[in-house]
Design an enzyme around this catalytic site. Structure first.
Site, mmCIF file in Angstrom:
data_model
loop_
_atom_site.group_PDB
_atom_site.id
_atom_site.type_symbol
_atom_site.label_atom_id
_atom_site.label_comp_id
_atom_site.label_asym_id
_atom_site.label_seq_id
_atom_site.Cartn_x
_atom_site.Cartn_y
_atom_site.Cartn_z
ATOM 1 N N GLU A 13 -3.375 -1.499 8.167
ATOM 2 C CA GLU A 13 -3.176 -1.062 6.776
ATOM 3 C C GLU A 13 -4.066 0.142 6.435
ATOM 4 O O GLU A 13 -4.585 0.272 5.324
ATOM 5 C CB GLU A 13 -3.321 -2.231 5.807
ATOM 6 C CG GLU A 13 -2.283 -3.306 6.150
ATOM 7 C CD GLU A 13 -1.865 -4.199 5.026
ATOM 8 O OE1 GLU A 13 -2.060 -3.835 3.858
ATOM 9 O OE2 GLU A 13 -1.300 -5.266 5.330
HETATM 10 N N1 CAA Z 1 0.670 6.368 -4.131
HETATM 11 C C1 CAA Z 1 1.728 7.166 -4.394
HETATM 12 N N2 CAA Z 1 2.022 8.271 -3.682
HETATM 13 C C2 CAA Z 1 1.218 8.578 -2.647
HETATM 14 C C3 CAA Z 1 0.095 7.801 -2.314
HETATM 15 C C4 CAA Z 1 -0.165 6.653 -3.094
HETATM 16 N N3 CAA Z 1 -1.191 5.843 -2.842
HETATM 17 N N4 CAA Z 1 -0.517 8.362 -1.263
HETATM 18 C C5 CAA Z 1 0.202 9.469 -0.923
HETATM 19 N N5 CAA Z 1 1.250 9.567 -1.774
HETATM 20 C C6 CAA Z 1 2.257 10.627 -1.817
HETATM 21 C C7 CAA Z 1 1.622 11.983 -2.109
HETATM 22 O O1 CAA Z 1 1.468 12.178 -3.495
HETATM 23 C C8 CAA Z 1 2.632 12.931 -1.483
HETATM 24 O O2 CAA Z 1 3.744 13.086 -2.346
HETATM 25 P P1 CAA Z 1 4.015 14.503 -3.105
HETATM 26 O O3 CAA Z 1 4.209 15.513 -2.023
HETATM 27 O O4 CAA Z 1 5.239 14.220 -3.895
HETATM 28 O O5 CAA Z 1 2.795 14.747 -3.936
HETATM 29 C C9 CAA Z 1 3.123 12.149 -0.294
HETATM 30 O O6 CAA Z 1 2.855 10.784 -0.531
HETATM 31 C C10 CAA Z 1 2.471 12.572 1.011
HETATM 32 O O7 CAA Z 1 1.083 12.400 0.825
HETATM 33 P P2 CAA Z 1 0.010 13.286 1.560
HETATM 34 O O8 CAA Z 1 0.355 14.727 1.447
HETATM 35 O O9 CAA Z 1 -1.319 12.853 1.060
HETATM 36 O O10 CAA Z 1 0.272 12.846 3.070
HETATM 37 P P3 CAA Z 1 -0.629 12.910 4.333
HETATM 38 O O11 CAA Z 1 0.240 13.239 5.504
HETATM 39 O O12 CAA Z 1 -1.837 13.751 4.095
HETATM 40 O O13 CAA Z 1 -1.059 11.366 4.580
HETATM 41 C C11 CAA Z 1 -2.228 9.334 4.267
HETATM 42 C C12 CAA Z 1 -1.574 10.540 3.627
HETATM 43 C C13 CAA Z 1 -3.035 8.676 3.161
HETATM 44 C C14 CAA Z 1 -3.155 9.707 5.397
HETATM 45 C C15 CAA Z 1 -1.109 8.378 4.766
HETATM 46 O O14 CAA Z 1 -0.388 8.951 5.825
HETATM 47 C C16 CAA Z 1 -1.623 7.025 5.182
HETATM 48 O O15 CAA Z 1 -1.912 6.176 4.338
HETATM 49 N N6 CAA Z 1 -1.711 6.761 6.512
HETATM 50 C C17 CAA Z 1 -2.060 5.440 7.005
HETATM 51 C C18 CAA Z 1 -0.848 4.601 7.183
HETATM 52 C C19 CAA Z 1 -1.157 3.138 7.188
HETATM 53 O O16 CAA Z 1 -1.912 2.622 6.370
HETATM 54 N N7 CAA Z 1 -0.516 2.406 8.093
HETATM 55 C C20 CAA Z 1 -0.660 1.000 8.136
HETATM 56 C C21 CAA Z 1 0.541 0.395 8.730
HETATM 57 S S1 CAA Z 1 1.111 -1.047 7.929
HETATM 58 C C22 CAA Z 1 0.243 -2.344 8.552
HETATM 59 O O17 CAA Z 1 -0.761 -2.205 9.194
HETATM 60 C C23 CAA Z 1 0.767 -3.657 8.140
HETATM 61 C C24 CAA Z 1 0.416 -4.796 8.985
HETATM 62 O O18 CAA Z 1 1.208 -5.219 9.772
HETATM 63 C C25 CAA Z 1 -0.840 -5.517 8.771
#
Ligand code: CAA
Length: 380
Positions: free
Chosen positions: A363
């Site tokens: 996550e």
């Molecule tokens: N709420 C709403 N929108 C969001 C957001 C949030 N928390 N975070 C990002 N966004 C939106 C941004 O606003 C953007 O939209 P706009 O272009 O319209 O403004 C879009 O999403 C893309 O965001 P970024 O430009 O910030 O994207 P990025 O490539 O820089 O990546 C990141 C952002 C936070 C690093 C994201 O890729 C991330 O969270 N990565 C980790 C993924 C993750 O947590 N994976 C876990 C897998 S699930 C799991 O583990 C479950 C399990 O089985 C236990």
């Protein structure tokens, strides 16, 4: 400021503690050894209302707040983090995502069964080449008019084989980047859908983690969650709440290991006295207790933010970052306090140390939490 828990919250906490100690504890070492999914225990957790804790009772949920959820997560995780990750994914990612963004028909068809624990769900975002870099989705969901055709592979999916319903994130329009991503509900028996091999893991070995393969899987349009192109935001918003659940899991692992270490230190004797009388051990316990309490405050604050309609991206990320670090450090110290016995499975703390590691990875890794935190604090 009021740190008092309500009668209802205390009741949920006690119910989770009782369940964990009487029904999860007896088989936890054997399940870890054999990588056995806790099927009976999950069924019982469904009956007790732990699988749809925050879902409206009209959809079969318990209608509780996020504080109650983190209290339950902490208690379950003190004993069995494999069981608690199943609870966390089903509650935070699957049920919350569907209840918040699904339409009436989707809630009727899927949420009721998921919230009551009749079936469980999986959240499918990660791919072989898209873990932290979640916008780089290679799984495609091509728009064919009244349905999508899904192709690709998902990796490290919690409850990958045990789930019946999968929320799958996939790219429909590459040109649109993350705005061309959709979230689709896929049923396990969909033709072309295959569960890949089970991962042989360091920790949380009772939960079943699989890759998933999609080969021309036809998904009706009515199974898309939200508007066309909402899939990435769906994933981000859902994960923001999921991180509070995993932070509570990390807190529980830390607190469980601390409890065992404290108890052991008052029984084990060395140099003519209980080892808790040696400052080397007493100071370790003092540090562990302080860190756990600090983590607890961060977790409760994030849950409180969510319950009170505040933004919880920042508080959830801080809670997960810190609680997972505390889980790792505390479990290592708990093994150390147990000495040779800590290295032996019967004493539980070695399993907790192995289980703790994943809380710094799934996550969103700790590094991803720091991206979320730094972006948030630098925005203002
Ligand atoms: N709420 C709403 N929108 C969001 C957001 C949030 N928390 N975070 C990002 N966004 C939106 C941004 O606003 C953007 O939209 P706009 O272009 O319209 O403004 C879009 O999403 C893309 O965001 P970024 O430009 O910030 O994207 P990025 O490539 O820089 O990546 C990141 C952002 C936070 C690093 C994201 O890729 C991330 O969270 N990565 C980790 C993924 C993750 O947590 N994976 C876990 C897998 S699930 C799991 O583990 C479950 C399990 O089985 C236990």
């Amino acid at each position: 400021m009021d740190f008092t828990l309500s009668e209802e919250q205390l009741m949920i906490q006690q119910a989770a503690k009782d369940f964990a100690e009487t029904e999860l504890l007896p088989g936890v070492i054997a399940r870890d050894d054999a990588q056995k999914f806790p099927a009976e225990e999950v069924k019982r957790m469904g009956e007790l209302g732990f699988l749809g804790m925050m879902v409206d009772p009209k959809y079969g949920g318990s209608g509780l707040d996020t504080i109650s959820y983190v209290l339950a997560m902490e208690e379950l995780s003190k004993v069995d983090a494999s069981a608690s990750v199943i609870v966390s994914v089903n509650n935070s990612l699957v049920c919350w995502g569907l209840e918040t963004y699904g339409n009436a028909a989707q809630k009727e068809k899927y949420l009721t069964r998921l919230a009551s624990g009749e079936i469980i769900g999986a959240f499918c975002l990660s791919e072989p080449e898209a873990g932290s870099d979640a916008t780089s989705q290679k799984t495609t969901a091509l728009d064919m008019g009244d349905h999508y055709v899904l192709n690709g592979t998902k990796n490290w999916i919690t409850s990958g084989n045990s789930a019946s319903v999968y929320l799958v994130i996939a790219q429909t329009d590459v040109e649109k980047g993350h705005k061309g991503i959709n979230a689709l509900i896929v049923e396990k028996d969909a033709p072309g859908f295959e569960v890949g091999p089970k991962e042989n893991k360091l920790g949380i070995r009772g939960s079943d983690t699989h890759s998933l393969l999609f080969n021309d899987v036809k998904v009706p349009k009515e199974n898309r969650i939200g508007e066309d192109g909402f899939g990435f935001k769906f994933a981000m918003k859902t994960l923001a709440g999921g991180r509070i659940g995993i932070a509570a899991q990390a807190l529980g692992i830390a607190a469980g290991a601390y409890d065992l270490a404290k108890k052991y230190s008052k029984q084990r004797k060395a140099f003519g006295t209980e080892i808790s009388n040696h400052q080397a051990i007493a100071f370790k316990l003092a540090d562990m207790h302080t860190q756990i309490q600090a983590a607890r405050h961060l977790v409760y604050k994030a849950a409180w933010d969510k319950d009170n309609g505040n933004d919880y991206d920042l508080s959830g990320a801080m809670a997960k970052l810190y609680a997972s670090q505390v889980a790792m450090e505390t479990t290592v110290e708990a093994v150390q306090i147990h000495g040779g016995n800590g290295f032996v499975k019967d004493y539980h703390v070695e399993r907790m140390m192995r289980d703790a590691k994943i809380t710094q990875i799934y996550e969103g890794t700790s590094e991803i939490q720091k991206i979320v935190i730094s972006r948030s604090i630098l925005r203002n």
